[in-house]
Design an enzyme around this catalytic site. Structure first.
Site, short mmCIF file in Angstrom:
data_model
loop_
_atom_site.label_atom_id
_atom_site.label_comp_id
_atom_site.label_asym_id
_atom_site.label_seq_id
_atom_site.Cartn_x
_atom_site.Cartn_y
_atom_site.Cartn_z
N ASN A 167 -0.73 28.10 13.72
CA ASN A 167 -1.04 29.16 14.83
C ASN A 167 -0.82 30.33 13.92
OD1 ASN A 167 -1.50 28.14 17.29
ND2 ASN A 167 -0.40 29.64 18.16
N HIS A 223 0.84 -1.09 0.16
CA HIS A 223 0.03 -0.04 -0.07
C HIS A 223 0.83 1.29 0.05
CE1 HIS A 223 -3.48 2.50 0.60
NE2 HIS A 223 -2.88 2.94 1.65
N GLU A 269 -1.35 -5.46 -3.95
CA GLU A 269 -2.05 -4.89 -2.82
C GLU A 269 -3.57 -5.61 -2.60
OE1 GLU A 269 -4.14 -0.90 -0.80
OE2 GLU A 269 -3.16 -0.94 -2.83
#
Lengths: 187, 774
Positions: free
Chosen positions: B362, B51, B73
């Site tokens: 922030n 994956h 996968e």
């Protein structure tokens, strides 16, 4: 078979102790051989480094002993228990030093000309034990080792593996791992 | 855009490294799986590996690798859900797939044409496992995959050949999979089928090209990506080997030892120079010493560099973060990255990632205003966040800068008061600088609403904790309306550092230099009180101050500071500043951090030890912990001032000896002279005693443990209160010791046991010497 045994002996004697254990051990051998008329089987014996601490006599398994040095001034470490008297530099390694007097709450000794530091090595760490005097290496028959007697103070009990008999008296065998298990940091 | 190519190259390099590592593990795991076909954990692990490779290769545009790993996968997905059972046929196919994957990665690595590697066979085999009956789907997948190649061809302008190419391919496909053709499809229909497919595909291709063009534009605007066609042309050849980090650690340790030995050599050469000044041998030695110093520091630098990674590794993911975030909060923000090539230690890089994410978040969320606000205040609509880094000596400085609204110290104080994080009085005392630091308090947030980006008051705490861990410091600057800058200063490496040596109660301690803001010599008049705590007024900045010995828990009752000459070290950790009073400043030294080992763990205030040039051990302070401890100190600095004024009419003496006989002998004589007698049994006890009280006379056994009396006297005389006190050596070999004692400042040497007369004589003789004893 015999060759193998000799090689083993050589390895065991290779520990660079400051005491003449070879002679002592040879004597022990002779004695035992005379008595039983048999060859000693090493596995039945424990090799113990004997030392004194105040009036008491203690022993540590030789496999735990890395070397024995004269005391050098340790660097004090703040916020540690009293018995940790500091750390030293042993050939570039930092080794903490424990004063066994204080650890075992015996009378506070002081450092004299015969005081030594036994550097013990366990899987976890290397630590130095400050003691009064190193005696010599003893061969103690495993069968003669008895469990800790009842009169041992409670605070010491867990540090003691058992008691071995010597011609000159008894030797208290210490459990090094147990001693080093205690947390030295002050909270 | 040469910069982009470099960046891309690095990304691909990382991908290759990662993929190789995963595949190496895969081989092992697959073999193990053969023995334990039902091990769910193992199956999951293998699934994840495929994956991961699929994901990264898809991102980078390695299409054939993507489709191959995608199929693998799928197979593993079925296996791990136990819809399929592992058998040797499946294993063979999977392993063949892994081998092909290796081949593709190898050719990517060597800059070869990885796309020419044929994976059709593997895909068919895998499809057979996935859906043994369904061939139609099989075919479709196949078709889809091959489109890519055509697309490329078309993109490079090769339109004419396209149809021919496709036709040929489809024919080939059917030839390769003869079973497809026979299952439910008469031979004669093939041509019709081809045409149909061709039409379908042309349609699909056109759509896809359009999509891609749009995507390309987007990725160009974020200027961080390029089309696979371009990167294919670029050869990726880089000479690197991967080394176990442990080996590097070992190397670093050895270099550390070498630095210690070098320090030692330097000291010796210094000594020799002092003794034999101008001597040929001394010259030669100092020449060798400086040569070794040079080589050692080069070696140290090289060894350090092997562990260094560019900070770009962390920075590179920020464009994406900022893009996503700014979309979410509906702000236009440009992220500018500067100095992404600055290097620092791997372990530091790992710790620095989280704080930076929080700081950038922030800046985007709180710092930059929304569009309307910006327009109102006449700022350009696009906000700016600058992420920059540069080296400064042995440190790296990282700055997160925004041109947003800035912080308002008053509002911050108000908020902190509301949440009772500070007291009214504290708020009044607080400078703007300190007020900005409030944002690092846990639970503090200025955001009015808690969003999924920020506002819980946790982020800045993370920043603080991580930076503290790295021994770094944080500086917050902000101007209302103009923006804020948060500066991180972090040591490049954690193994060898610069430190300031100080003396506290006779012991040396090393303070990491990165934490030292400045040192100052003050007098007691510079000290003040706020809420009954000592503070220092340093150039109009009020900072808390304490005796470092108290913070370490070794200062009790010690009177070691001269009121007229107080040495202060102002330290900073994360956002905090505090002044520590020390006995004296020794100097700067390069130290190698050694761990205290497994026995001494979690010791408060101590982060490790180092070995000095003379072989002595010196402890390194954990400044963060010391600063925390210092808030609980109840002792005042004035408690540690040396008091020269003695109690009237009382005289005292100290006997430092471990010999009971000597102690008994002298103490009885001194007591008869009305002296108060104290006894110390070793150097350490002795020093502790003299720090607590000024004795009139000190008797020193010259063979006292550990280091002997001379060492003791040397230390004693370094202590300002004992510059003039009477010190008497006690010796067994007076002749020898007399000679030695002339070098140290011992007032007299007497042999033991001693009579009263001799002591009188000594006391008298010294008293007569003017100025020696008051």
């Amino acid at each position: 078979m015999k060759g193998e045994k000799n090689r083993k002996d050589l390895n065991l004697f290779d520990k660079s102790l400051t005491i003449d254990e070879d002679i002592e051990i040879a004597e022990t051998y002779k004695k035992t051989e005379n008595m039983n008329n048999t060859v000693i089987i090493k596995d039945n014996y424990e090799q113990i480094v004997g030392f004194s601490l105040g009036n008491e006599f203690f022993g540590i398994d030789i496999l735990n002993v890395e070397e024995i040095i004269k005391p050098i001034e340790p660097t004090y470490v703040p916020n540690t228990k009293k018995y940790l008297i500091g750390i030293i530099n042993l050939r570039g390694k930092i080794i903490p030093i424990v004063d066994l007097h204080l650890k075992f709450e015996l009378d506070k000794g002081y450092i004299g000309p015969e005081s030594r530091v036994i550097i013990v090595a366990t899987k976890k760490c290397n630590v130095g034990f400050l003691i009064d005097k190193v005696d010599r290496v003893y061969y103690i028959d495993k069968k003669s080792i008895e469990p800790t007697p009842a009169n041992v103070p409670q605070n010491l009990e867990k540090y003691i593996k058992g008691v071995g008999k010597l011609d000159s008296g008894i030797i208290t065998l210490l459990n090094v791992n147990e001693i080093l298990k205690d947390n030295v940091a002050l909270s | 855009m040469p910069e982009d190519i470099d960046e891309m190259e690095e990304v691909i390099q990382d991908f290759i490294t990662e993929a190789e590592e995963l595949i190496e593990e895969l081989d092992e795991n697959l073999v193990e799986l053969e023995n334990n076909p039902k091990d769910a954990e193992l199956l999951n692990k293998i699934f994840r590996a495929f994956h991961t490779i699929k994901g990264s290769s898809g991102f980078l545009g390695f299409d054939n690798l993507t489709s191959l790993t995608h199929k693998l996968e799928d197979v593993l997905n079925k296996l791990r859900k136990f819809e399929l059972e592992m058998n040797s046929t499946i294993m063979d196919v999977v392993l063949a797939g892994v081998d092909k994957t290796k081949l593709i990665i190898e050719s990517i690595k060597n800059g070869e044409d990885y796309e020419s590697i044929n994976i059709d066979e593997n895909i068919t085999e895998l499809n057979k496992i996935l859906e043994p009956g369904d061939v139609a789907k099989n075919k479709k997948e196949e078709t889809e995959k091959n489109t890519d190649k055509n697309e490329e061809a078309e993109e490079s302008g090769d339109t004419d050949n396209l149809i021919a190419l496709q036709e040929e391919e489809i024919k080939k496909e059917i030839k390769q999979n003869p079973e497809q053709a026979t299952v439910g499809q008469p031979e004669k229909d093939i041509d019709a089928k081809i045409e149909e497919l061709l039409r379908q595909r042309m349609e699909e291709d056109r759509k896809r090209r359009q999509e891609r063009k749009i995507q390309k534009n987007i990725s160009k605007s974020t200027d961080n990506s390029m089309s696979p066609a371009e990167n294919k042309k670029h050869n990726i050849v880089e000479q690197t080997i991967r080394v176990d980090v442990n080996k590097l650690d070992d190397l670093m340790n050895l270099v550390g030892e070498l630095v210690l030995s070098k320090n030692r050599l330097l000291r010796i050469s210094q000594k020799v120079k002092e003794k034999l000044n101008g001597d040929e041998v001394s010259e030669e030695l100092s020449g060798v010493a400086s040569q070794i110093t040079l080589v050692t520091s080069d070696l140290q630098m090289s060894a350090m560099k092997t562990r260094m990674i560019t900070i770009g590794k962390v920075f590179n993911k920020f464009p994406r973060i900022v893009r996503d975030l700014s979309k979410k909060v509906d702000k236009d923000i440009d992220l500018i990255i500067e100095g992404a090539d600055a290097e620092l230690d791997k372990s530091v890089i790992e710790e620095i990632n989280d704080p930076l994410v929080h700081l950038v978040r922030n800046a985007v969320d709180h710092g930059i205003e929304n569009k309307a606000e910006r327009e109102q205040s006449g700022k350009p609509l696009r906000g700016r966040v600058i992420l920059s880094s540069f080296h400064e000596g042995n440190y790296i400085v990282i700055k997160v800068q925004d041109d947003g609204r800035g912080m308002d110290a008053g509002v911050l104080k108000q908020k902190a008061l509301e949440k009772s994080l500070i007291s009214e009085a504290e708020a009044k005392q607080m400078s703007d600088q300190e007020a900005f630091s409030l944002i690092f308090k846990p639970g503090f947030s200025t955001a009015k609403k808690v969003s999924n980006i920020s506002g819980r008051g946790v982020g800045m705490d993370v920043v603080k904790t991580n930076i503290e861990k790295l021994n770094g410091i944080i500086k917050v600057q902000s101007e209302k309306g103009k923006g804020s800058t948060i500066t991180l200063k972090i040591p490049l490496t954690l193994a060898i550092i610069q430190a300031l040596l100080v003396k506290i109660s006779g012991e040396f301690f090393a303070i990491p230099l990165v934490n030292v803001v400045e040192t100052a010599k003050i007098t007691s008049s510079d000290l003040g009180k706020v809420e009954n705590r000592d503070v220092l007024n340093l150039r109009d900045h009020i900072i808390p101050i304490a005796y470092l010995g108290d913070a370490l828990g070794i200062g009790k009752d010690k009177k070691v500071i001269d009121e007229e000459e107080i040495y202060v070290v102002v330290v900073a950790v994360a956002e905090k500043r505090i002044g520590f009073v020390v006995d004296s400043l020794i100097g700067r030294e390069e130290i190698v951090i050694k761990s205290l080992g497994n026995y001494l763990t979690n010791i408060k205030a101590i982060s490790g030890a180092t070995i000095m040039g003379d072989g002595a051990v010196t402890l390194i302070l954990d400044v963060g912990s010391v600063v925390r401890e210092s808030s609980n100190i109840s002792n005042k600095i004035e408690d540690h001032f040396i008091r020269y004024d003695k109690e009237a009419d009382s005289v005292s003496c100290l006997i430092a000896s471990n010999n009971d006989e000597i102690v008994k002998n002298i103490s009885s004589i001194m007591r008869s002279k009305d002296y108060k007698v104290d006894v110390a049994k070793n150097n350490k006890d002795g020093m502790n005693a003299v720090f607590k009280k000024i004795y009139d006379v000190v008797f020193v056994d010259l063979s006292i443990p550990f280091a002997g009396g001379y060492e003791f006297v040397k230390k004693l005389r370094e202590f300002s209160a004992y510059k003039k006190a009477l010190v008497v050596g006690l010796s067994k070999d007076v002749l020898e010791d007399k000679e030695k004692s002339s070098e140290t400042k011992i007032d007299g040497v007497i042999s033991c046991p001693v009579g009263e007369e001799k002591i009188n004589q000594i006391l008298m003789s010294v008293t007569h010497r003017e100025g020696r004893v008051a």
